[in-house]
Design a protein around this motif. Structure first.
Motif, PDB file in Angstrom:
ATOM      1  N   ARG A 216       1.535  -1.277  -0.068  1.00  0.00           N
ATOM      2  CA  ARG A 216       0.113   0.322  -0.032  1.00  0.00           C
ATOM      3  C   ARG A 216       0.536   1.196   0.109  1.00  0.00           C
ATOM      4  N   TRP A 217       2.048   1.220   0.396  1.00  0.00           N
ATOM      5  CA  TRP A 217       3.396   2.637   0.744  1.00  0.00           C
ATOM      6  C   TRP A 217       3.380   2.137  -1.081  1.00  0.00           C
ATOM      7  N   LEU A 218       4.781   1.690  -1.052  1.00  0.00           N
ATOM      8  CA  LEU A 218       4.925   2.017  -1.938  1.00  0.00           C
ATOM      9  C   LEU A 218       5.095   0.804  -3.655  1.00  0.00           C
ATOM     10  N   GLY A 219       3.871   0.210  -3.127  1.00  0.00           N
ATOM     11  CA  GLY A 219       3.472  -1.317  -4.032  1.00  0.00           C
ATOM     12  C   GLY A 219       4.263  -2.002  -4.993  1.00  0.00           C
ATOM     13  N   LYS A 220       3.278  -2.844  -4.800  1.00  0.00           N
ATOM     14  CA  LYS A 220       4.165  -4.319  -5.465  1.00  0.00           C
ATOM     15  C   LYS A 220       4.953  -4.436  -6.453  1.00  0.00           C
ATOM     16  N   ARG A 221       4.855  -4.114  -7.190  1.00  0.00           N
ATOM     17  CA  ARG A 221       6.065  -4.183  -7.872  1.00  0.00           C
ATOM     18  C   ARG A 221       7.544  -3.636  -7.358  1.00  0.00           C
ATOM     19  N   CYS A 222       7.079  -2.524  -6.564  1.00  0.00           N
ATOM     20  CA  CYS A 222       8.812  -1.827  -5.834  1.00  0.00           C
ATOM     21  C   CYS A 222       9.317  -3.510  -4.682  1.00  0.00           C
ATOM     22  N   ARG A 223       8.172  -4.353  -3.764  1.00  0.00           N
ATOM     23  CA  ARG A 223       8.426  -4.769  -3.146  1.00  0.00           C
ATOM     24  C   ARG A 223       9.298  -6.454  -4.309  1.00  0.00           C
ATOM     25  N   ARG A 224       8.605  -5.909  -5.655  1.00  0.00           N
ATOM     26  CA  ARG A 224       9.055  -7.202  -6.113  1.00  0.00           C
ATOM     27  C   ARG A 224      10.743  -7.610  -6.588  1.00  0.00           C
TER      28      ARG A 224
END
Length: 453
Positions: A216-224
């Motif tokens: 919710r903060w930086l996004g799923k793409r950033c987590r991946r």
């Protein structure tokens, strides 16, 4: 009273955060005081960069230990995250070493933070000098000792500015600490922590495989993107009594490179803090919390020995993952935002749960790393600070001065230096006496008395 309505973690109800005008003024002023002076930063970075560049050249050209030749630098810590407070006097440097394919197993009772690290298969590469008797397990102790020996050898011949000394190695620390001794005793010491790290590119351990909670903060793409990066192990075992010999050879997982990236690119929108029109107060709130933690530790070093700035940074990440929108971190609401962050940290202390942001099952507030009596003391201390208007934050920051470029340095290893510590103390006493006499004379003359008659 200043009132701000903010969403809770569920996003369905609201919390009322009240900040008095007096507290608001104090927090804003303290935030301004915590900024680093550019002149101090430039001087400190110049000294540190020269030191590290020279050390890396020394390691790459050193014939004594071939394993350390393939080394690269990874900066980490609060200065490079741009959240250092008061003075640029501490720097963290990781020296990365590439290793063959590894296997790792988590130590029991530590939920994926400490690991035994082994080679996937026997090797004849230079790392074999740092293996245990099974010819597979990489010894954290041997790596630290050799790093310490090489840094000591480097410092003995270092031709840079100032007098750098090396600290005695501590079992609980993965770092080799170097200090630049100041010319006078009142100036602050500049320290550099050099940490050897093993780069493991084949994937994160299972306990951290899900990655940080930043959807919710930086996004799923950033987590991946983060979870596709290499992970690092630093030679640090658990802080516990009666540790087994094999556990003393364990390694701690490190995400400092990702933590730095999350703090540098901290906005929910990619444009946050890129210009004066879209500034936020996230990093300022973290600086204030770090200042509070540092002040509490200075006042209660024994009771809060287990507390460190990493606890505050972890709580900060959890708060960002909930308060994700940039609009919730307006610079005009810095006092309210800090109180929200402080409230989250205080609730973690009250509940005794502060989960690692990357290894979600590991509680940073659990024994033996954080004794229960220390947690009780911390809870009471935070409550007292909140109820009394944060007296620790009201204290002025100590002055900071670096050793000038061309000034003589007081150093026991100096060959050409002529000034001694005793001479410096004598000179300071004489100067202080002159100042006292002048001030007293001025006071007497102000009342019509002739002091010098």
């Amino acid at each position: 009273m200043e009132r701000q309505r903010n969403p809770t973690s569920r996003g369905t109800t609201v919390d009322d955060v009240l900040v008095s005008p007096e507290l608001d003024r104090m927090i804003r002023q303290r935030g301004r005081d915590l900024r680093l002076r550019k002149t101090d930063q430039q001087q400190a970075v110049k000294l540190v960069n020269h030191l590290i560049d020279s050390l890396v050249d020394f390691l790459k050209n050193n014939e004594d230990q071939a394993f350390f030749k393939e080394v690269s630098v990874l900066t980490s810590g609060s200065y490079y995250e741009m959240v250092k407070i008061n003075k640029p006097n501490e720097f963290d440097i990781m020296l990365k070493f590439k290793v063959p394919r590894l296997t790792f197993s988590s130590l029991e009772d530590y939920n994926g933070v400490f690991y035994k690290v082994k080679l996937y298969k026997p090797t004849r590469l230079n790392i074999q000098n740092f293996l245990l008797e099974d010819d597979l397990t990489i010894s954290a102790t041997k790596i630290k000792k050799e790093m310490h020996r090489l840094v000591r050898k480097f410092i003995s011949n270092y031709k840079g500015e100032g007098c750098w000394i090396i600290h005695r190695s501590q079992m609980t620390s993965p770092a080799v600490t170097l200090e630049l001794k100041p010319k006078n005793e009142e100036a602050d010491v500049l320290s550099v922590d050099i940490v050897p790290a093993l780069e493991v590119p084949q994937g994160w351990p299972q306990a951290a495989r899900a990655g940080p909670d930043i959807d919710r903060w930086l996004g799923k793409r950033c987590r991946r993107n983060f979870t596709s990066k290499a992970v690092y192990f630093v030679p640090k075992g658990p802080k516990a009594k009666n540790l087994k010999d094999e556990d003393k050879e364990s390694w701690r997982i490190s995400f400092s490179h990702i933590e730095k990236e999350m703090i540098q690119y901290h906005g929910n929108k990619r444009t946050c803090c890129e210009g004066p029109s879209n500034k936020c107060c996230r990093k300022l709130c973290l600086r204030l919390l770090k200042c509070l933690i540092e002040g509490l530790k200075q006042h209660h070093p024994k009771e809060l020995d287990a507390l460190c700035s990493y606890h505050g940074k972890t709580a900060f990440f959890h708060t960002l993952s909930v308060r994700a929108q940039d609009s919730l971190w307006s610079p005009g609401q810095v006092s309210v935002c800090f109180m929200k962050l402080f409230g989250d940290f205080e609730r973690c202390a009250q509940s005794g749960t502060l989960f690692h942001f990357f290894v979600r099952d590991h509680n940073l507030f659990s024994p033996p790393a954080f004794p229960k009596r220390s947690l009780v003391f911390l809870t009471n201390a935070l409550k007292e600070q909140r109820e009394s208007g944060f007296p620790v934050l009201r204290m002025p920051s100590p002055a900071f001065a670096l050793v000038p470029d061309k000034s003589p340095v007081i150093c026991p290893n100096s060959i050409n230096g002529t000034e001694s510590i005793a001479d410096s103390k004598h000179y300071c006493r004489q100067l202080s006496l002159v100042c006292v006499v002048v001030v007293i004379g001025y006071l007497f003359s102000s009342f019509g008395l002739s002091f010098f008659r």
